[in-house]
Design a protein around this motif. Structure first.
Motif, PDB file in Angstrom:
ATOM      1  N   GLU A  34       1.154  -0.648  -0.066  1.00 59.34           N
ATOM      2  CA  GLU A  34      -0.403  -0.102   0.033  1.00 59.34           C
ATOM      3  C   GLU A  34       1.175   1.487   0.288  1.00 59.34           C
ATOM      4  O   GLU A  34       1.950   1.349   0.469  1.00 59.34           O
ATOM      5  N   LEU A  35       0.840   1.824  -1.018  1.00 63.44           N
ATOM      6  CA  LEU A  35       1.461   2.993  -1.089  1.00 63.44           C
ATOM      7  C   LEU A  35       2.058   4.312  -0.832  1.00 63.44           C
ATOM      8  O   LEU A  35       2.889   4.952   0.297  1.00 63.44           O
ATOM      9  N   LEU A  36       0.399   4.634  -0.504  1.00 65.54           N
ATOM     10  CA  LEU A  36       0.870   6.194   0.678  1.00 65.54           C
ATOM     11  C   LEU A  36      -0.724   6.831   0.891  1.00 65.54           C
ATOM     12  O   LEU A  36      -1.366   6.214   0.466  1.00 65.54           O
ATOM     13  N   VAL A  37      -0.793   7.413   1.520  1.00 70.28           N
ATOM     14  CA  VAL A  37      -1.970   8.110   1.752  1.00 70.28           C
ATOM     15  C   VAL A  37      -2.108  10.346   1.029  1.00 70.28           C
ATOM     16  O   VAL A  37      -0.808  10.557   1.205  1.00 70.28           O
ATOM     17  N   VAL A  38      -2.539   9.786   0.135  1.00 73.05           N
ATOM     18  CA  VAL A  38      -2.938  11.328  -0.410  1.00 73.05           C
ATOM     19  C   VAL A  38      -3.770  12.447   0.005  1.00 73.05           C
ATOM     20  O   VAL A  38      -5.095  11.592   0.276  1.00 73.05           O
ATOM     21  N   ARG A  39      -3.725  13.462   0.488  1.00 73.74           N
ATOM     22  CA  ARG A  39      -4.232  14.465   0.698  1.00 73.74           C
ATOM     23  C   ARG A  39      -4.846  15.361  -0.487  1.00 73.74           C
ATOM     24  O   ARG A  39      -3.800  15.897  -0.981  1.00 73.74           O
ATOM     25  N   HIS A  40      -6.007  15.755   0.181  1.00 76.51           N
ATOM     26  CA  HIS A  40      -6.118  17.399  -1.256  1.00 76.51           C
ATOM     27  C   HIS A  40      -5.848  17.033  -2.545  1.00 76.51           C
ATOM     28  O   HIS A  40      -5.100  18.115  -3.362  1.00 76.51           O
ATOM     29  N   GLY A  41      -6.217  15.815  -3.016  1.00 75.98           N
ATOM     30  CA  GLY A  41      -5.938  15.946  -4.259  1.00 75.98           C
ATOM     31  C   GLY A  41      -4.303  15.395  -5.151  1.00 75.98           C
ATOM     32  O   GLY A  41      -4.120  16.223  -6.204  1.00 75.98           O
ATOM     33  N   GLU A  42      -3.306  15.116  -3.658  1.00 75.87           N
ATOM     34  CA  GLU A  42      -2.529  15.329  -4.255  1.00 75.87           C
ATOM     35  C   GLU A  42      -2.354  14.103  -5.194  1.00 75.87           C
ATOM     36  O   GLU A  42      -0.725  13.958  -5.034  1.00 75.87           O
ATOM     37  N   CYS A  43      -2.719  13.012  -5.576  1.00 72.04           N
ATOM     38  CA  CYS A  43      -2.385  11.797  -6.523  1.00 72.04           C
ATOM     39  C   CYS A  43      -1.067  11.925  -7.009  1.00 72.04           C
ATOM     40  O   CYS A  43      -0.735  11.589  -7.009  1.00 72.04           O
ATOM     41  N   GLY A  44      -1.966  12.631  -8.807  1.00 73.28           N
ATOM     42  CA  GLY A  44      -1.153  12.185  -9.756  1.00 73.28           C
ATOM     43  C   GLY A  44       0.014  12.038  -9.224  1.00 73.28           C
ATOM     44  O   GLY A  44       0.658  10.337  -9.311  1.00 73.28           O
ATOM     45  N   SER A  45       1.595  12.609 -10.108  1.00 74.26           N
ATOM     46  CA  SER A  45       2.544  12.701  -9.975  1.00 74.26           C
ATOM     47  C   SER A  45       2.937  11.442  -8.780  1.00 74.26           C
ATOM     48  O   SER A  45       3.937  10.769  -8.453  1.00 74.26           O
ATOM     49  N   LYS A  46       2.820  12.178  -7.612  1.00 71.21           N
ATOM     50  CA  LYS A  46       2.884  11.200  -6.326  1.00 71.21           C
ATOM     51  C   LYS A  46       3.193   9.448  -6.044  1.00 71.21           C
ATOM     52  O   LYS A  46       3.712   8.718  -5.177  1.00 71.21           O
ATOM     53  N   CYS A  47       2.138   9.568  -6.842  1.00 71.11           N
ATOM     54  CA  CYS A  47       1.660   7.989  -6.969  1.00 71.11           C
ATOM     55  C   CYS A  47       2.268   7.266  -7.421  1.00 71.11           C
ATOM     56  O   CYS A  47       2.988   6.627  -7.858  1.00 71.11           O
ATOM     57  N   THR A  48       2.262   8.294  -8.845  1.00 73.98           N
ATOM     58  CA  THR A  48       3.464   6.995 -10.033  1.00 73.98           C
ATOM     59  C   THR A  48       5.440   7.682  -9.454  1.00 73.98           C
ATOM     60  O   THR A  48       5.932   6.534  -8.948  1.00 73.98           O
ATOM     61  N   GLY A  49       5.026   8.597  -8.275  1.00 79.95           N
ATOM     62  CA  GLY A  49       6.460   8.536  -7.789  1.00 79.95           C
ATOM     63  C   GLY A  49       7.036   7.341  -6.220  1.00 79.95           C
ATOM     64  O   GLY A  49       7.941   6.286  -6.627  1.00 79.95           O
ATOM     65  N   CYS A  50       5.794   7.172  -6.524  1.00 86.82           N
ATOM     66  CA  CYS A  50       5.508   5.741  -4.712  1.00 86.82           C
ATOM     67  C   CYS A  50       5.957   4.654  -5.592  1.00 86.82           C
ATOM     68  O   CYS A  50       6.793   3.383  -5.125  1.00 86.82           O
ATOM     69  N   LYS A  51       5.029   4.172  -6.742  1.00 84.54           N
ATOM     70  CA  LYS A  51       5.449   2.997  -7.925  1.00 84.54           C
ATOM     71  C   LYS A  51       6.750   2.897  -8.040  1.00 84.54           C
ATOM     72  O   LYS A  51       6.861   1.762  -7.768  1.00 84.54           O
ATOM     73  N   LYS A  52       7.068   3.879  -8.443  1.00 84.50           N
ATOM     74  CA  LYS A  52       8.277   3.844  -8.773  1.00 84.50           C
ATOM     75  C   LYS A  52       9.761   3.181  -8.223  1.00 84.50           C
ATOM     76  O   LYS A  52      10.446   2.618  -8.044  1.00 84.50           O
ATOM     77  N   ALA A  53       9.272   4.556  -6.596  1.00 78.30           N
ATOM     78  CA  ALA A  53      10.554   3.886  -5.781  1.00 78.30           C
ATOM     79  C   ALA A  53      10.257   2.343  -5.462  1.00 78.30           C
ATOM     80  O   ALA A  53      11.428   2.461  -5.509  1.00 78.30           O
TER      81      ALA A  53
END
Length: 79
Positions: A34-53
């Motif tokens: 489970e990658l992260l908790v996203v707050r206030h619509g920050e999903c986009g690049s943060k989710c991709t960045g976490c998946k990449k890491a």
């Protein structure tokens, strides 16, 4: 396979609202984390960045990375 090969694959992403903490929990069901908790619509690049890491670390540690399930049999219907 390389990092770029895995990043080019279409992994299904699930976003579930976290009513207790606020924001959303994002996961990739085909990846064992489970990658992260996203707050206030920050999903986009943060989710991709976490998946990449995660994929980078898995490749480095020799962890098996599952390819995404095929969506060919998926009807697109919600029940």
């Amino acid at each position: 396979k390389t990092l770029n090969a895995y990043m080019a694959m279409s992994y299904r992403m699930e976003i579930v609202e976290d009513k207790d903490e606020g924001g959303f929990v994002v996961s990739y069901p085909d990846l064992p984390v489970e990658l992260l908790v996203v707050r206030h619509g920050e999903c986009g690049s943060k989710c991709t960045g976490c998946k990449k890491a995660w994929i980078e670390a898995a490749l480095e540690d020799g962890v098996e990375i599952h390819e995404p399930d095929s969506l060919e049999d998926y009807s697109g219907q919600f029940k």
